[in-house]
Design a protein around this motif. Structure first.
Motif, short mmCIF file in Angstrom:
data_model
loop_
_atom_site.label_atom_id
_atom_site.label_comp_id
_atom_site.label_asym_id
_atom_site.label_seq_id
_atom_site.Cartn_x
_atom_site.Cartn_y
_atom_site.Cartn_z
N SER A 1 44.52 11.95 25.94
CA SER A 1 43.65 13.15 25.62
C SER A 1 43.25 13.81 27.14
N PHE A 2 42.82 12.84 28.08
CA PHE A 2 42.70 13.30 29.29
C PHE A 2 43.91 14.33 29.97
N SER A 3 44.97 13.66 29.89
CA SER A 3 46.01 14.28 30.29
C SER A 3 46.56 15.65 29.57
N LYS A 4 46.52 15.64 28.39
CA LYS A 4 46.91 16.69 27.58
C LYS A 4 45.93 17.95 27.84
N HIS A 5 44.58 17.37 27.81
CA HIS A 5 43.63 18.75 27.71
C HIS A 5 43.61 19.15 29.25
N GLY A 6 43.74 18.29 30.21
CA GLY A 6 43.74 18.61 31.52
C GLY A 6 44.88 19.19 32.22
N CYS A 7 45.93 19.03 31.37
CA CYS A 7 47.03 19.82 31.94
C CYS A 7 47.71 18.91 33.07
N PHE A 8 47.42 17.52 33.17
CA PHE A 8 47.72 16.64 34.14
C PHE A 8 49.00 16.04 33.59
N ASP A 9 50.03 15.73 34.43
CA ASP A 9 51.00 14.93 34.20
C ASP A 9 50.89 13.51 34.37
N LEU A 10 50.78 12.53 33.93
CA LEU A 10 50.26 11.24 34.04
C LEU A 10 51.08 10.20 33.37
N ILE A 11 51.48 9.26 34.46
CA ILE A 11 52.21 7.84 34.09
C ILE A 11 51.17 6.93 34.46
N ILE A 12 51.04 5.99 33.65
CA ILE A 12 50.08 4.90 33.90
C ILE A 12 50.89 3.60 33.14
N ASP B 1 31.81 15.66 14.69
CA ASP B 1 30.35 15.48 14.71
C ASP B 1 29.93 15.53 16.16
N ALA B 2 30.97 15.33 17.05
CA ALA B 2 30.40 14.99 18.23
C ALA B 2 30.38 16.22 19.30
N ARG B 3 30.02 16.25 20.33
CA ARG B 3 29.84 17.25 21.24
C ARG B 3 29.66 16.71 22.68
N THR B 4 30.59 16.83 23.78
CA THR B 4 30.39 16.52 25.03
C THR B 4 30.24 17.60 26.12
N LEU B 5 29.13 17.53 26.95
CA LEU B 5 28.77 18.52 28.15
C LEU B 5 29.07 17.85 29.15
N HIS C 1 28.81 14.17 35.66
CA HIS C 1 27.58 14.22 34.94
C HIS C 1 28.13 14.56 33.30
N TYR C 2 27.62 13.91 32.38
CA TYR C 2 28.13 14.07 30.90
C TYR C 2 26.87 13.97 30.05
N GLU C 3 26.71 14.54 29.07
CA GLU C 3 25.85 14.48 27.87
C GLU C 3 26.90 14.26 26.82
N VAL C 4 26.77 13.38 25.80
CA VAL C 4 27.30 13.40 24.61
C VAL C 4 26.56 13.06 23.37
N ILE C 5 26.65 13.81 22.26
CA ILE C 5 25.91 13.53 21.07
C ILE C 5 26.89 13.39 19.69
N GLY C 6 26.51 12.89 18.82
CA GLY C 6 27.18 12.75 17.49
C GLY C 6 27.03 11.46 16.92
N HIS D 1 34.94 9.56 17.94
CA HIS D 1 34.61 11.06 18.38
C HIS D 1 33.82 11.46 19.68
N LYS D 2 32.64 10.69 19.55
CA LYS D 2 32.10 10.79 20.98
C LYS D 2 33.15 10.40 22.16
N VAL D 3 33.40 9.19 22.10
CA VAL D 3 34.49 8.72 23.42
C VAL D 3 35.61 9.64 23.60
N GLU D 4 36.08 10.17 22.57
CA GLU D 4 37.44 10.97 22.69
C GLU D 4 36.96 12.55 23.28
N SER D 5 35.84 12.89 22.63
CA SER D 5 35.34 14.18 23.48
C SER D 5 34.92 14.00 24.81
N LEU D 6 34.72 12.80 25.30
CA LEU D 6 34.16 12.61 26.83
C LEU D 6 35.45 12.59 27.64
#
Length: 191
Positions: free
Chosen positions: A42-53, A98-102, A148-153, A158-163
């Motif tokens: 999710s980090f890779s896809k939404h950040g448009c980073f090509d990632l191999i781990i 139900d979740a939201r991350t800033l 810095h992050y704030e997450v609700i939900g 959902h909370k962790v994936e939104s992070l």
């Protein structure tokens, strides 16, 4: 292209990480923890980073060393980003049901992490929820950046994936090239 590779071999883990900051969101990830793979994808896809781990970790002990060492490697890779002509700051507001991350990031050369994620259960898909905050703290420490992050939900998944999605989006903004920027600091210097 800004492509960085990090290898970390210890008695506890063997980690190979390669990231292309200027990628398109392609990934190949195998940490041995399927939900952690999903978060990093999710980090890779939404950040448009090509990632191999690729990780071989001591999962028979628990997930801590694998999560921590991937975070160390990602942080070390991010610390290699040239600070000239980038936006430096990035931010995201990511809803997921139900979740939201800033999330806000500063590629300042200084390490700091401040987050409010308080898990309501011990595990999600084989990953200890206490390792979520530890992941971001470790990336910030080894990457020399502010996170810095704030997450609700209600739903922990959902909370962790939104992070992780927010982390990708915010980092993508912070690492964007803009030739007008020079070094964004009144000191005219960033580590």
């Amino acid at each position: 292209m800004r492509i960085f590779e990090v290898v970390r071999e210890t008695r506890e883990t063997n980690v190979y990480l390669k990231i292309n900051i200027d990628g398109t969101g392609k990934y190949k990830i195998d940490t041995g923890i399927p939900f952690f793979d999903h978060l990093l994808e999710s980090f890779s896809k939404h950040g448009c980073f090509d990632l191999i781990i690729k990780v071989k970790g001591d999962l028979e002990v628990d997930d801590h060393h694998t999560v921590e060492d991937v975070a160390i490697c990602l942080g070390l890779a991010l610390s290699k980003i040239e600070k000239k002509n980038i936006y430096r700051f990035g931010w995201a507001i990511i809803p997921m049901d139900d979740a939201r991350t800033l999330m806000s990031i500063d590629l300042s050369g200084r390490s700091y992490c401040l987050g409010n994620y308080e898990p309501k259960r011990e595990f999600i898909g084989g990953i200890s929820t206490e390792n979520i905050n530890h992941f971001f703290e470790t990336v910030a420490s080894f990457g020399k950046l502010n996170i810095h992050y704030e997450v609700i939900g209600k739903n922990e998944h959902h909370k962790v994936e939104s992070l992780f999605k927010a982390f990708g989006v915010a980092l993508d903004i912070a690492t964007k090239i803009d030739e007008r920027k020079g070094i964004i600091s009144t000191k005219e210097y960033l580590d």
